[in-house]
Design an enzyme around this catalytic site. Structure first.
Site, mmCIF file in Angstrom:
data_model
loop_
_atom_site.group_PDB
_atom_site.id
_atom_site.type_symbol
_atom_site.label_atom_id
_atom_site.label_comp_id
_atom_site.label_asym_id
_atom_site.label_seq_id
_atom_site.Cartn_x
_atom_site.Cartn_y
_atom_site.Cartn_z
ATOM 1 N N SER A 142 5.934 -9.900 -38.426
ATOM 2 C CA SER A 142 5.536 -8.809 -37.742
ATOM 3 C C SER A 142 4.382 -9.162 -36.897
ATOM 4 O O SER A 142 3.536 -10.122 -37.452
ATOM 5 C CB SER A 142 5.365 -8.045 -38.828
ATOM 6 O OG SER A 142 4.589 -6.539 -38.160
ATOM 7 N N TYR A 197 1.711 -5.162 -46.537
ATOM 8 C CA TYR A 197 2.676 -5.947 -45.965
ATOM 9 C C TYR A 197 2.072 -7.062 -44.701
ATOM 10 O O TYR A 197 2.727 -7.812 -44.595
ATOM 11 C CB TYR A 197 2.828 -4.042 -45.037
ATOM 12 C CG TYR A 197 3.624 -4.524 -43.532
ATOM 13 C CD1 TYR A 197 5.465 -4.531 -44.100
ATOM 14 C CD2 TYR A 197 4.032 -5.174 -42.611
ATOM 15 C CE1 TYR A 197 6.364 -4.568 -43.369
ATOM 16 C CE2 TYR A 197 4.436 -5.202 -41.397
ATOM 17 C CZ TYR A 197 5.766 -5.166 -42.227
ATOM 18 O OH TYR A 197 6.635 -5.447 -41.161
#
Length: 276
Positions: A133, A146
Site C-alpha cells: 500500500s 495498517y
C-alpha cells in the site's frame, strides 16, 4: 526452457482488488486461481477458479497450494493480495486486533511464500508480487498499524529478493493507493469513544478515509499494472499505482526533511478535522 504459459495464484481473490486483478489477467489469457477463506460462500463465482485458503492457517495454505499443483504441476506467479484494514488511535486499539492485522497482512503472505518456494525453485522460475500500500511508505495518523504492516511487507520483499535470486525467482511489491472496493466493510474500526481525547480528530479522519475509498480509482488499473509487471523481464523492487497525488506523496517523503513532511501530514489531517 521457460514457457510463456502463466499459472497465477491470487490470495484474497474473491472480491475487491484481488478479484479485479484475476478478472483482468483471465481476459488476457492467463490461467488464474484465486483464494477465499470460505468457498461455500462463493458457489456462484464464475470469473475464475477459487481455492479455499485462510492465510492465517498454515495447513490451509499447504492444502490450497497442493491442490493447485496437482492440477497444473506448476506455478508461475504468486500475487499476495489478501489483507485487512484497520483504523484507530494506537492507545485505544486492542492488541488482539493489532495481532490479527499483522497475521493477515504480514505473517500470512510469508507463509504463502514459504509454501510456493519449493516448486518455484524446482522450476528455476517464478514471480512473487506482494500487494502492499502507498500507506506503507508513511506513518499515517490513526492508520499506523495498517501502515506498519504494509511497510514491513515492503521491507521483507527486499530481503527475499536477494535470498531467492540464485533460484530464478523474482520478487516485487506493488503499492496501490485508494481504489473503489469493499475494503471499508471488512476493516476493523476502533470505536469513536465519547470520552476519548481522540474523538474529534479520529472521527473526522474516519469519515475521510471511507470517502477516499468510495471515490477511489478503478481497481482494473491494478490488474493492468500487474499484467505489465508479469511481462517485464527484470521487475523493479517497488511499484506504485494510484492517483498522481498519492504517488507524489511517496516522492515528497524522499525529498523533504522529516519534520516538513510530518507538517504536511498534520495539515492534511487538520483539513479532514475541519471538514474541508
Amino acid at each position: 526452457m521457460k514457457t510463456n504459459f502463466k499459472v497465477v495464484l491470487i490470495t484474497g481473490g474473491s472480491s475487491g482488488i484481488g478479484r479485479a486483478i484475476g478478472v483482468y489477467l483471465t481476459k488476457k489469457g492467463l490461467t488464474v486461481y484465486g483464494t477465499t477463506r470460505n468457498l461455500a460462500k462463493h458457489s456462484d463465482f464464475q470469473d475464475f477458479e477459487l481455492l479455499e485458503m485462510d492465510v492465517n492457517q498454515p495447513e490451509s495454505i499447504k492444502r490450497a497450494v497442493g491442490d493447485l499443483l496437482m492440477k497444473e504441476n506448476r506455478l508461475d506467479v504468486l500475487i499476495n493480495n489478501a489483507g485487512v484494514g484497520i483504523t484507530g488511535p494506537l492507545e485505544e486499539t486492542p492488541n488482539e486486533e493489532i495481532l490479527k492485522t499483522f497475521g493477515t497482512n504480514f505473517i500470512g503472505p510469508l507463509n504463502v511464500i514459504k509454501a510456493v518456494l519449493p516448486k518455484m525453485r524446482e522450476q528455476n522460475s517464478g514471480l512473487i508480487i506482494n500487494i502492499t500500500s502507498i500507506a506503507g511508505y508513511m506513518g499515517l495518523p490513526y492508520r499506523g498499524i495498517y501502515s506498519a504492516s504494509k511497510g514491513a511487507l515492503e521491507l521483507i520483499t527486499e530481503s527475499l529478493r536477494m535470498e531467492t535470486k540464485d533460484f530464478g525467482i523474482q520478487l516485487t511489491c506493488l503499492a496501490p493507493g485508494d481504489f473503489a472496493t469493499n475494503i471499508a466493510a471488512g476493516r476493523y474500526h476502533a470505536p469513536v469513544l465519547e470520552n476519548s481525547p481522540y474523538k474529534r480528530k479520529y472521527g473526522a479522519i474516519l469519515k475521510s478515509i471511507d470517502q477516499d475509498v468510495d471515490e477511489g480509482g478503478n481497481p482494473e488499473d491494478v490488474g493492468r499494472k500487474i499484467f505489465q509487471i508479469i511481462h517485464t523481464k527484470k521487475p523493479k523492487i517497488h511499484y506504485k499505482v494510484g492517483a498522481p497525488l498519492q504517488k507524489i506523496s511517496v516522492l515528497l517523503k524522499k525529498l523533504l526533511p522529516d519534520l516538513w513532511y510530518e507538517k504536511l501530514l498534520i495539515k492534511h489531517s487538520q483539513k479532514d478535522d475541519n471538514g474541508a
